[in-house]
Each structure stands twice: as structure tokens, then as C-alpha cells.
Design an enzyme around this catalytic site. Structure first.
Site, PDB file in Angstrom:
ATOM      1  N   LYS A 221       0.666  -0.978  15.217  1.00 44.49           N
ATOM      2  CA  LYS A 221       0.546  -0.504  16.797  1.00 44.49           C
ATOM      3  C   LYS A 221      -0.590   0.512  16.774  1.00 44.49           C
ATOM      4  CE  LYS A 221       4.177  -2.118  18.423  1.00 44.49           C
ATOM      5  NZ  LYS A 221       4.788  -3.041  17.663  1.00 44.49           N
ATOM      6  N   ILE A 222      -1.037   0.469  18.020  1.00 43.86           N
ATOM      7  CA  ILE A 222      -2.250   1.682  18.133  1.00 43.86           C
ATOM      8  C   ILE A 222      -1.977   2.751  18.749  1.00 43.86           C
ATOM      9  CG2 ILE A 222      -4.403   1.569  19.543  1.00 43.86           C
ATOM     10  CD1 ILE A 222      -4.843  -1.411  19.421  1.00 43.86           C
TER      11      ILE A 222
ATOM     12  N   HIS B 192      -8.077  -1.204   6.171  1.00 45.74           N
ATOM     13  CA  HIS B 192      -8.417  -2.439   6.954  1.00 45.74           C
ATOM     14  C   HIS B 192      -9.177  -3.436   6.001  1.00 45.74           C
ATOM     15  CE1 HIS B 192      -8.788  -5.301  10.280  1.00 45.74           C
ATOM     16  NE2 HIS B 192      -9.994  -5.337   9.955  1.00 45.74           N
TER      17      HIS B 192
ATOM     18  N   ASN C 242       0.648  -1.229   0.016  1.00 44.98           N
ATOM     19  CA  ASN C 242      -0.062   0.107  -0.078  1.00 44.98           C
ATOM     20  C   ASN C 242       0.968   1.358  -0.047  1.00 44.98           C
ATOM     21  OD1 ASN C 242      -2.967  -0.177   0.244  1.00 44.98           O
ATOM     22  ND2 ASN C 242      -2.317  -1.976   1.587  1.00 44.98           N
TER      23      ASN C 242
END
Ligand code: GRF
Length: 194
Positions: A96-97, A114, A22
Site C-alpha cells: 500500500k502507498i 525494492h 525480509n
């Protein structure tokens, strides 16, 4: 109306953790004359991320921030992004958040892609779960990032048919192809509404 840079493109950072297909696709998109973004910065939490090779290929600055201490990493990242006048963050396979505080600093200008039709199948192993549940369709979603996993406002989605012969691997491949079409479209839509 947002202010774009001199060349009329929004300065953008892409965050990755893995392959970076992407990322490469967004860099190619950014190089089109009509693209509303310019990719100025590649960030990874993983020094082994394959996608980091695109930094050299496309001459885009890269930096690795280890997230063992998230708060520290995030404040360093914010400093870097501010210095480079980054106005948009696109997460592309970033594992990671990000904290509420970090997200707030960007006034909601963080997007993610997503590989499912959200709100279905948040988190990992989306293709395996969609197949195990005998879904007829899966797909991909571009959404705004908030502090809950895969839960921000949806910008665009694309449905992909699941056939009986599909495996997680074939489905992943089909969906990834669609991600490469969807992400640029969603960025255009998001920016045109700013
Ligand atoms: C994509 O399927 C994306 O939707 C998910 O992680 C994967 C990243 O793939 N968030 P790549 O690194 O862009 O090839």
C-alpha cells in the site's frame, strides 16, 4: 542524535503484505546483540499474508489494518505506533502507498526495500521488465519513503548480474538473497547517520 530505548535499540515496526522473508530476516537481525533495532510490531494490510506467522514464531505483536478506507486505517495505525513508542518503520513487501501526512508524522523515518536498481523499474514486475529489456544487471535498493512510489532518497543498493539463462523466477530468488544482506546494512547506515 536519536534517543534509543533502555537496551539501546530503536523500536521498530515492520509492514508487510506477503511472504515476509525480509520480515523474518530483520527479526533475526534485530536479535543480534549489536543490532540497532528491536522489532516490536508487525503490521499487515492483508490478513492472509504468510509472513504473519512470524509473529507467533518470534513472539512479536501483530495487527491487521485493512486499507479500504486509507485515512481511517492510517490514523488508527498512527495511534498504535505512538502507543508502542515505535520510532522506525521498515516496509518489507508492503503493497500500500502511505499518505504524505502519515509519512510526515515519522519525520522521514520510514524505509523500504525494492527489488530493482532504482530509479529503474519502480512499481511491480521489476524482474520481468529487467529481463525483457535485456538488462545485464538488476538488484535491490533500500530507500527512504516519500509520497511518490519508490522515489525517496537512496540509502544503499546492491547490483545483481542477470545471465541469459535467468528467468523472472531465478532472478527474484537471487535478488531476494541479496535483499536479506542489504536491508540490515542499510538500517545500520541510516541509524548511524541520525
Ligand atoms: C521483496 O522483493 C521486496 O523487495 C519487495 O517485495 C518483496 C517482498 O518479499 N518490496 P518478502 O515478503 O519479504 O519475502
Amino acid at each position: 542524535m536519536i534517543r534509543l530505548n533502555g537496551k539501546n535499540k530503536l523500536r521498530t515496526a515492520i509492514f508487510i503484505s506477503g511472504n515476509g522473508s525480509n520480515l523474518e530476516n530483520l527479526i533475526k537481525f534485530s536479535l543480534l546483540k549489536k543490532s540497532p533495532i528491536e522489532v516490536n510490531f508487525i503490521l499487515s494490510d492483508n490478513k492472509k499474508a504468510k509472513g504473519l506467522r512470524f509473529s507467533k514464531k518470534y513472539k512479536v505483536e501483530k495487527k491487521i489494518f485493512l486499507f479500504s478506507k486509507r485515512q481511517k486505517a492510517e490514523s488508527q495505525i498512527l495511534r498504535h505506533l505512538k502507543k508502542r513508542k515505535i520510532r522506525l518503520i521498515c516496509l518489507a513487501g508492503f503493497m500500500k502507498i502511505l499518505s504524505k501526512k502519515f509519512i510526515k508524522h515519522f519525520n522521514g523515518k520510514i524505509l523500504n526495500i525494492h527489488p530493482s536498481l532504482l530509479p529503474k523499474y519502480k512499481g511491480l514486475n521489476t524482474h520481468e521488465r529487467a529481463i525483457a529489456n535485456n538488462e545485464k544487471y538488476s538488484g535491490c535498493t533500500v530507500h527512504l519513503v516519500n509520497s511518490k512510489l519508490d522515489s525517496g532518497k537512496i540509502i544503499l543498493q546492491k547490483k545483481v548480474r542477470i545471465y541469459e539463462k535467468d528467468t523472472a523466477k531465478t532472478l527474484r530468488k537471487k535478488i531476494l538473497k541479496n535483499e536479506h544482506i542489504l536491508y540490515p546494512k542499510a538500517i545500520k547506515k541510516f541509524i548511524s547517520n541520525l
